[in-house]
Design an enzyme around this catalytic site. Structure first.
Site, short mmCIF file in Angstrom:
data_model
loop_
_atom_site.label_atom_id
_atom_site.label_comp_id
_atom_site.label_asym_id
_atom_site.label_seq_id
_atom_site.Cartn_x
_atom_site.Cartn_y
_atom_site.Cartn_z
N LEU A 8 19.66 6.42 -27.50
CA LEU A 8 20.52 5.27 -27.23
C LEU A 8 21.20 5.35 -25.87
O LEU A 8 21.51 4.33 -25.27
CB LEU A 8 21.60 5.16 -28.32
CG LEU A 8 21.07 4.86 -29.73
CD1 LEU A 8 22.23 4.78 -30.71
CD2 LEU A 8 20.27 3.59 -29.75
N GLY A 9 21.46 6.54 -25.38
CA GLY A 9 22.13 6.66 -24.10
C GLY A 9 22.72 8.04 -23.92
O GLY A 9 22.60 8.92 -24.77
N GLY A 46 26.44 9.84 -22.51
CA GLY A 46 27.82 9.63 -22.13
C GLY A 46 28.42 10.89 -21.55
O GLY A 46 27.72 11.89 -21.32
N GLY A 47 29.72 10.87 -21.31
CA GLY A 47 30.39 12.02 -20.72
C GLY A 47 30.42 13.22 -21.63
O GLY A 47 30.52 14.36 -21.18
N MET A 48 30.32 12.99 -22.95
CA MET A 48 30.39 14.10 -23.89
C MET A 48 29.02 14.59 -24.33
O MET A 48 28.85 15.76 -24.66
CB MET A 48 31.20 13.69 -25.11
CG MET A 48 31.56 14.85 -26.02
SD MET A 48 32.62 14.36 -27.40
CE MET A 48 31.46 13.52 -28.43
N GLY A 49 28.02 13.71 -24.34
CA GLY A 49 26.73 14.16 -24.80
C GLY A 49 25.71 13.04 -24.87
O GLY A 49 25.91 11.94 -24.37
N VAL A 69 23.28 10.43 -27.17
CA VAL A 69 23.41 9.67 -28.41
C VAL A 69 22.02 9.23 -28.86
O VAL A 69 21.25 8.66 -28.08
CB VAL A 69 24.31 8.42 -28.23
CG1 VAL A 69 24.53 7.74 -29.57
CG2 VAL A 69 25.63 8.82 -27.61
N LYS A 117 25.64 11.84 -32.12
CA LYS A 117 26.00 12.29 -30.77
C LYS A 117 25.93 13.80 -30.72
O LYS A 117 26.55 14.50 -31.54
CB LYS A 117 27.40 11.80 -30.40
CG LYS A 117 27.90 12.41 -29.09
CD LYS A 117 28.91 11.52 -28.40
CE LYS A 117 28.30 10.84 -27.21
NZ LYS A 117 29.26 10.13 -26.38
N ASP A 162 43.27 3.93 -27.09
CA ASP A 162 42.44 3.01 -26.31
C ASP A 162 42.07 1.80 -27.15
O ASP A 162 40.92 1.35 -27.17
CB ASP A 162 41.19 3.72 -25.82
CG ASP A 162 40.52 2.97 -24.66
OD1 ASP A 162 41.20 2.13 -24.03
OD2 ASP A 162 39.33 3.21 -24.40
#
Length: 622
Positions: free
Chosen positions: A21-22, A24-27, A29, A43, A138
């Site tokens: 799926l993509g 990100g900054g953490m890992g 997905v 994730k 957030d």
């Protein structure tokens, strides 16, 4: 969604992977499926983060807290292994579009009864989140998904594990975390964030749902100006239905202690059933049905080339996807987005075109970035927009008095300039009226003070004039005073990354005092905007008797300092004591500027006072 590559695992825990799926900054997905056929987003943490013990501990605590939330009003955690070589967590997807997409793109503002029911549902979700020991931090329209059964909150909790590592452990000491336009005053100032912060953000979300506008302005007015309005101005609730005014104004109270709790909101708000207008509910139902259809078909149907990739940034609008050849292509994008939204800050989502029936030719992919409110055109030439800083007394290497002016677009007569004036003894922040602006000269007039450190020590600035001399240089004058200002950093992250972290004082001359273990002098620098308290000083040392001998008692002092400039050196105002950790023997320091110098292959942080010449305090990384 992209296909799995040769390096990807086939399964993670009990989940069979379907595609990527993509990232990100953490890992990474992955789209995956459980043995029972449920579609989830898994994730997997990046290896460099997994190698850090502090990250693993925080990640495990956050996942445990998320599991305690139990999916009440949120995307549920369906599995996790925080002790794996690469820790992972699996989260369910929510079959519905975001509030941002519905209000901003597809439908428009919601009626008062729907907003009130939305408030009740979000408040109940926050009750469970807060009871689990989490603060969302957030909450914004793109993190609220709408379903037939009610709203769901996504994207919370796990991101805090990343903050601890990437910000050097600073989120508990003043780092600014959140989305401009939907932050609380305490977030803007870099103060401690509690459950009350989420309630303020809830008020902003409800105002957007009811009016289609953010209550403190959007990105077109500048990040710093928006954050300034959040901290100091009343919300713009034009067009808000009168029956919602009391609820939303209560949530948007500046003082956290004056806001209602999530429990109070959940217990008192009246809800309606059905909770949304009939035509909108029908579209949500068709949307969910198509997602379930896609869920059943996805494993056996090859992906159509060109399926759009979910964007990594939470607030960056995604480009519209090309019209699909078949329904499945748009639906895979939808499934991709909604699954990711439950596990990462990826907000690409699908929603049928307002004028269509959701069929083949009207499917569109839309970005879910925060909206901008309608603002009148301004008179400020583009070359002046931004932040400018200069030295009024002293020199660039030894400033004793500095000034910063941040200019945003605005009409004549608007308070479109925020200025920050720092001397050795005080820091003053104010807003000035824009009198006129041409290609060669910009004039500011009447000003008002919005912040003073120490309190009530500032007077409004006089008339100020800026004359453009080059792309990055203006000549500033006020009365007989003149200076040259340079363009400076602006936004929510003005502190150079090299300054971030915790530093400890180097003993003078390298000679440690008696009982060195009882002496602590730490300085922590956090990330954030000018005007926020981003520097924290902690000191402890033995109390002495009348003869100067150490006693068994310890003096503890903690203070913070507001950033007033982000030019060649980081300028901070006088210290403000922490009343909970302040001994009568403590002494507050005046304004300082911070800079780095190399020393034996490592960085030294020098803290120079702005009252007189003298030797700086020297700090090394803790």
């Amino acid at each position: 969604m992209d296909p799995l590559n040769a390096e990807d695992p086939v399964t993670i825990g009990p989940f069979r992977l379907i595609g990527r799926l993509g990232v990100g900054g953490m890992g990474r997905v992955f789209l995956a499926r459980s043995a029972g056929g449920r579609t989830v987003a898994v994730k997997v943490v990046h290896a460099e983060l997994a190698a850090q013990d502090e990250f693993r501990r925080r990640f495990a605590r956050e996942v445990a807290a998320l599991e305690r939330v139990g999916g009440t009003g949120t995307a549920p955690v369906l599995g996790a292994d925080t002790g794996a070589e690469l820790p992972w967590v699996a989260v369910g997807y929510v079959p519905g579009p975001s509030l941002r997409t519905v209000v901003g793109d597809a439908y428009g503002p919601l009626p008062p009864d729907s907003v009130r029911t939305l408030a009740s549902g979000l408040a109940r979700a926050l009750v469970h989140i807060h009871a689990a020991g989490l603060v969302h931090r957030d909450l914004k329209p793109s993190n609220v998904l709408l379903t037939v059964d009610g709203p769901k909150i996504i994207d919370f909790g796990i991101a805090r594990a990343v903050d601890t590592v990437t910000d050097g452990g600073l989120t508990s000491t003043g780092a600014v975390v959140g989305s401009p336009g939907f932050m609380s005053p305490e977030q803007v100032r870099g103060e401690k964030v509690t459950a009350a912060s989420d309630v303020f953000c809830l008020g902003s979300v409800l105002a957007y749902a009811a009016t289609g506008r953010t209550p403190f302005g959007g990105a077109d007015s500048g990040v710093h100006a928006t954050m300034f309005r959040i901290a100091h101005d009343e919300p713009d609730l034009t067009d808000l239905a009168p029956e919602l005014s009391g609820l939303i104004r209560a949530c948007l109270t500046k003082d956290p202690a004056g806001r209602p709790s999530a429990t109070e909101l959940a217990d008192t708000l009246r809800v309606t059933d059905p909770w949304l207008p009939a035509d909108l509910l029908a579209r949500l139902g068709r949307h969910a049905a198509r997602l379930l259809e896609t869920e059943a078909q996805a494993p056996d149907t090859p992906d159509t080339p060109g399926t759009p990739e979910a964007p990594e940034a939470p607030d960056t609008p995604a480009p519209a996807a090309p019209a699909p050849r078949r329904r499945r292509r748009g639906l895979v994008a939808a499934l991709t987005a909604l699954a990711v939204a439950g596990a990462a800050t990826l907000t690409y989502t699908y929603w049928p075109h307002p004028g269509g029936d959701g069929g083949d030719t009207s499917d569109k992919a839309r970005g879910t970035g925060s909206p901008t409110s309608s603002r009148p055109a301004g008179i400020v030439p583009a070359a002046y927009v931004g932040a400018w800083e200069g030295v009024l007394r002293g020199s660039a290497d030894a400033p004793y008095e500095t000034s910063r002016i941040e200019i945003t677009q605005g009409a004549a007569g608007s308070r479109s300039a925020v200025y920050t004036h720092v001397t050795g003894e005080r820091l003053c922040i104010g807003r000035a009226v824009l009198l006129s602006a041409t290609d060669t000269e910009l004039v500011l007039g009447d000003a008002e003070i919005t912040a003073s450190v120490p309190a009530q020590r500032c007077t409004p600035a006089a008339r100020q004039t800026l004359r453009l001399r080059a792309n990055d240089v203006v000549e500033w004058s006020s009365g007989v005073a003149k200076s040259t200002f340079q363009r400076a950093r602006t936004g929510t992250a003005v502190v150079p990354a090299t300054l971030l972290g915790t530093w400890k004082l180097v003993p003078l001359g390298g000679i440690s005092p008696p009982e060195p273990d009882r002496w602590v002098n730490r300085l922590t620098v956090s990330q954030g905007p000018v005007g926020a308290a981003l520097v924290r000083v902690e000191q402890s040392y033995p109390r002495t008797d009348a003869d100067g001998n150490n006693t068994s008692e310890t003096v503890n002092c903690t203070a913070t300092a507001v950033v007033g400039g982000a030019g060649p050196h980081l300028v901070v105002g006088p210290q403000t004591r922490d009343p909970d950790v302040w001994d009568p023997d403590c002494v507050e320091d005046g304004s300082n500027n911070l800079r780095l110098v190399p020393y034996k292959g490592k960085d030294r942080l020098l803290l120079y006072g702005m009252t007189a010449d003298g030797e700086p305090g020297e700090y090394e990384r803790s």
